[in-house]
Every structure is written in C-alpha cells, then in structure tokens.
Design a protein around this motif. Structure first.
Motif, mmCIF file in Angstrom:
data_model
loop_
_atom_site.group_PDB
_atom_site.id
_atom_site.type_symbol
_atom_site.label_atom_id
_atom_site.label_comp_id
_atom_site.label_asym_id
_atom_site.label_seq_id
_atom_site.Cartn_x
_atom_site.Cartn_y
_atom_site.Cartn_z
ATOM 1 N N ASP A 105 -9.626 58.773 7.677
ATOM 2 C CA ASP A 105 -9.614 58.156 9.021
ATOM 3 C C ASP A 105 -9.213 56.679 8.934
ATOM 4 O O ASP A 105 -8.123 56.401 8.481
ATOM 5 C CB ASP A 105 -10.902 58.408 9.811
ATOM 6 C CG ASP A 105 -11.233 59.915 9.903
ATOM 7 O OD1 ASP A 105 -10.310 60.728 9.723
ATOM 8 O OD2 ASP A 105 -12.396 60.256 10.135
ATOM 9 N N HIS A 158 -3.002 60.642 7.388
ATOM 10 C CA HIS A 158 -3.962 61.581 7.977
ATOM 11 C C HIS A 158 -3.598 61.724 9.466
ATOM 12 O O HIS A 158 -4.464 61.686 10.317
ATOM 13 C CB HIS A 158 -5.364 61.013 7.766
ATOM 14 C CG HIS A 158 -6.492 61.951 8.039
ATOM 15 N ND1 HIS A 158 -6.519 63.254 7.595
ATOM 16 C CD2 HIS A 158 -7.671 61.766 8.702
ATOM 17 C CE1 HIS A 158 -7.665 63.811 7.980
ATOM 18 N NE2 HIS A 158 -8.365 62.931 8.668
ATOM 19 N N HIS A 162 -5.027 62.407 14.872
ATOM 20 C CA HIS A 162 -6.163 63.193 14.369
ATOM 21 C C HIS A 162 -6.457 64.418 15.228
ATOM 22 O O HIS A 162 -7.603 64.848 15.358
ATOM 23 C CB HIS A 162 -7.421 62.325 14.234
ATOM 24 C CG HIS A 162 -8.385 62.854 13.200
ATOM 25 N ND1 HIS A 162 -9.212 63.934 13.446
ATOM 26 C CD2 HIS A 162 -8.641 62.478 11.938
ATOM 27 C CE1 HIS A 162 -9.933 64.173 12.365
ATOM 28 N NE2 HIS A 162 -9.607 63.299 11.431
HETATM 29 ZN ZN LIG Z 1 -10.305 63.023 9.519
#
Ligand SMILES: [Zn+2]
Length: 258
Positions: A105, A158, A162
């Motif tokens: 994150d 990432h 998300h």
């Molecule tokens: Zn994540």
C-alpha cells in the motif's frame, strides 16, 4: 423449504464474513483466535523460499514486528527481491529456509516505524506501492518514497487504485498495471519490474493480469497464496504469506510453516 434453508445459509455466511472483518479490525484478537491452529505447525526448518508480507505497522506493534523478524532471521537468511528471484531461477543456492520480506500500500509507518527497524536489523524489503494512495491523508508522499529508495529499499507496483483487478474491464485492468509502473518509474527514477495484485488470491486476478504484467515489462507477479517456493517455480506466481505484526508467533506459524 429450500428457500428458508438457503436464507439461513446466506445469513450464516454473512455472520461469518462479519466476524472475519471484525477480527481483521482487531488484529490482537485475530492473532489469538489463529494461535491455537499454530500449535500443530512450526516455523520452517526445511528448504523453502518464504515471502512474508505486512501492510501498516502502527508504533504499538513495532516490538511485535521485531520479534517476528528476529524469529525469521534465526531460521535463515533474509534476502532482497532480486536475490529471491535469483533463487527461483536456480542461479543462487537455497539450503534451508530463506525469507524475502515485503510491505503493501503506502503506509506512513513504513517511514516512521518499519524502515528504521529494518535498517537496524539489517533486513532488506520491497515496498509494493498503490500509486493513487501516495500523497493522500495518512499515506506517504513521493519524497518519502524517494527517501526509502535512497536507504536501499526496493519498490514494486501495487496498482493505481487498489481495486480488485478481476472486477475491472480489460482497459481498466491494463491501466492499473501499466500506469502504476510508469508513475513509480517517473517519480522514483528507477525501473519497476515487480507487481503485487491487490488481495492477491485466485479470485482477485487471472491470466489476463499476468499476461498484461508480462507485456508491460514486469518480471515478477505476487499473489497471496501461501505455500513456500522452490527453485524452478515461476516468478510470475510468487506466493506470499500475509501477516499482521500484532499476531503472536503461534499465529504467524499458521501462515509461515514447513
Ligand atoms: Zn494492498
């Protein structure tokens, strides 16, 4: 009365989901619930490459994370993502357990809690960044991430937002994979070749994402399946073990074990 029966089943399912999300919100309790299952497991002692990963590490859990890392270090070397990929390619020896750490994150605690501890313990790590979170309240800024890079940590993507990639249409999924890479490379000034899928289980992404990642120039793709890896395994199917720093070691053993 099949209607009533399926309603009961749905209700039970929702209760379980509710319990699970409540547990996620209370990681200490979650750890205690998981711990008894760890009685029948042990931290790894045989040969295997493990990819434990975390998200946020609040200051109150710093001591716990330190205990986890020290336990891994006692069992085997902790290596960089580059080194782990060398092991999978068979170009680097694997004898006994080996650990490759990552974080997902864009948490502020990477700067304030995680990086100082990793430097002190001399543990390498890769940070998988959700680019859309960078600069948002409660998250790191690009200068913060450049500072972590300067400290010697590695970076992967990432995604941008998300979201579950499997829920996106082709164009949106591709954008998540490509644009996050471009943005990270522009902001950090290094090539970004490693990708971790949000949520990361087999319902959260599919072959479409792995192909898109390969075409975008990624060399590895991380899931959240938990089995240890061995030389010869595909770097486009890295299996990571999701952990919470608040968990006691017995709970860690339910995820990281022989
Ligand atoms: Zn994540």
């Amino acid at each position: 009365m099949p209607g009533v029966e399926s309603q009961t089943r749905i209700k039970r399912h929702l209760n379980e989901l509710g319990l699970r999300s409540q547990l996620r919100a209370r990681p200490r309790i979650q750890g205690r619930v998981l711990a008894p299952a760890g009685m029948f497991r042990r931290l790894p002692t045989s040969t295997g490459l493990y990819f434990p990963f975390y998200h946020d590490v609040l200051p109150e859990y710093a001591g716990d994370l330190r205990r986890h890392l020290q336990s891994f270090k006692r069992l085997g070397p902790m290596v960089t993502w580059d080194e782990a990929l060398e092991v999978l390619a068979g170009r680097r020896d694997l004898s006994g357990p080996m650990f490759c750490l990552s974080f997902d994150d864009a948490h502020l605690s990477w700067r304030d809690v995680v990086a100082p501890m990793l430097r002190e313990l001399r543990v390498p790590a890769t940070f998988f960044v959700t680019t859309g979170l960078v600069g948002q309240t409660g998250n790191l800024t690009w200068p913060d991430l450049r500072d972590l890079l300067a400290q010697g940590f590695q970076f992967g993507s990432h995604t941008v937002t998300h979201q579950r990639l499997a829920d996106q249409d082709d164009a949106a999924s591709l954008h998540e994979i490509r644009f996050s890479k471009d943005r990270l490379e522009q902001e950090l000034g290094v090539e970004v070749r490693d990708f971790a899928a949000p949520y990361g289980s087999l319902v959260d992404y599919g072959d479409r994402e792995v192909s898109a990642a390969r075409e975008a120039g990624y060399r590895s793709f991380a899931s959240t399946l938990r089995a240890p890896m061995l030389p010869g395994d595909s770097p486009m199917f890295i299996q990571r073990q999701g952990l919470h720093p608040a968990w006691p070691l017995w709970a860690v053993r339910t995820r990281v074990h022989d």
